[in-house]
Scaffold this active site. Structure first.
Site, PDB file in Angstrom:
ATOM      1  N   GLU A   1       4.332  -7.909   2.907  1.00 54.39           N
ATOM      2  CA  GLU A   1       4.644  -8.794   4.034  1.00 54.39           C
ATOM      3  C   GLU A   1       4.171  -8.191   5.348  1.00 54.39           C
ATOM      4  O   GLU A   1       3.676  -8.900   6.226  1.00 54.39           O
ATOM      5  CB  GLU A   1       6.154  -9.057   4.115  1.00 54.39           C
ATOM      6  CG  GLU A   1       6.733  -9.699   2.886  1.00 54.39           C
ATOM      7  CD  GLU A   1       7.249  -8.720   1.846  1.00 54.39           C
ATOM      8  OE1 GLU A   1       8.239  -9.047   1.181  1.00 54.39           O
ATOM      9  OE2 GLU A   1       6.663  -7.614   1.695  1.00 54.39           O
TER      10      GLU A   1
ATOM     11  N   CYS B   1       4.754  -2.536   3.077  1.00 49.05           N
ATOM     12  CA  CYS B   1       5.017  -3.694   2.222  1.00 49.05           C
ATOM     13  C   CYS B   1       3.921  -4.743   2.378  1.00 49.05           C
ATOM     14  O   CYS B   1       3.224  -4.790   3.405  1.00 49.05           O
ATOM     15  CB  CYS B   1       6.355  -4.315   2.590  1.00 49.05           C
ATOM     16  SG  CYS B   1       7.772  -3.243   2.328  1.00 49.05           S
TER      17      CYS B   1
ATOM     18  N   VAL C   1       0.869  -1.172   0.000  1.00 44.11           N
ATOM     19  CA  VAL C   1       0.000   0.000   0.000  1.00 44.11           C
ATOM     20  C   VAL C   1       0.908   1.224   0.000  1.00 44.11           C
ATOM     21  O   VAL C   1       1.585   1.499   0.985  1.00 44.11           O
ATOM     22  CB  VAL C   1      -0.921   0.025   1.246  1.00 44.11           C
ATOM     23  CG1 VAL C   1      -1.792   1.272   1.237  1.00 44.11           C
ATOM     24  CG2 VAL C   1      -1.764  -1.237   1.330  1.00 44.11           C
TER      25      VAL C   1
END
Length: 146
Positions: free
Chosen positions: A66, A64, A54
């Site tokens: 993750e 990120c 985002v």
């Protein structure tokens, strides 16, 4: 990078992990870099959580993929990562950035595996310890405070 051999059950689990990360990538918000990333983490009990990158106009205020997947896991009560898959459309494959490697280290099991994938599927798989050797983790803090 070392290859990780898989049996049929592991292959099915990896397919689920890829599907979750790929679907998250489709929803990435990347209007500035145009580099959509999806990630998924699997806990030891088989639960899968996904996230997408985002971006934000106030770069680097974005997050990120993750990070989103780990946040979803934690919000659901998860505290261990057994497997991570990151997917993006790039030639060499995609691996977690340094900050995400540290986030993964906070929750990774000793035998956690990280998979790098492109839109067509997994390209490489390695043990997390090979991706971030000698990680700064909870044990580091405990050994220093003793």
């Amino acid at each position: 990078m070392t290859a990780i051999l898989q049996d049929a059950a592991q292959s099915a689990s990896l397919d689920r992990l890829f599907t979750a990360a790929h679907a998250a990538r489709e929803n990435a918000y990347a209007p500035y870099s145009h580099f959509a990333v999806g990630a998924a983490v699997r806990t030891p009990d088989g639960a899968i959580f996904s996230g997408a990158n985002v971006e934000n106009a106030a770069y680097p205020a974005g997050c990120c993929a993750e990070t989103g997947a780990i946040a979803a896991m934690v919000a659901a009560g998860g505290r261990q990562i057994a497997e991570v898959l990151v997917v993006a459309d790039c030639g060499e494959g995609i691996w977690p950035c340094g900050a995400c490697r540290q986030r993964i280290a906070e929750f990774a099991t000793e035998d956690a595996v990280v998979h790098s994938a492109g839109p067509e599927g997994v390209r490489q798989s390695i043990k997390f310890a090979a991706l971030l050797p000698r990680a700064f983790d909870r044990q580091t803090l405990e050994s220093e405070s003793g």
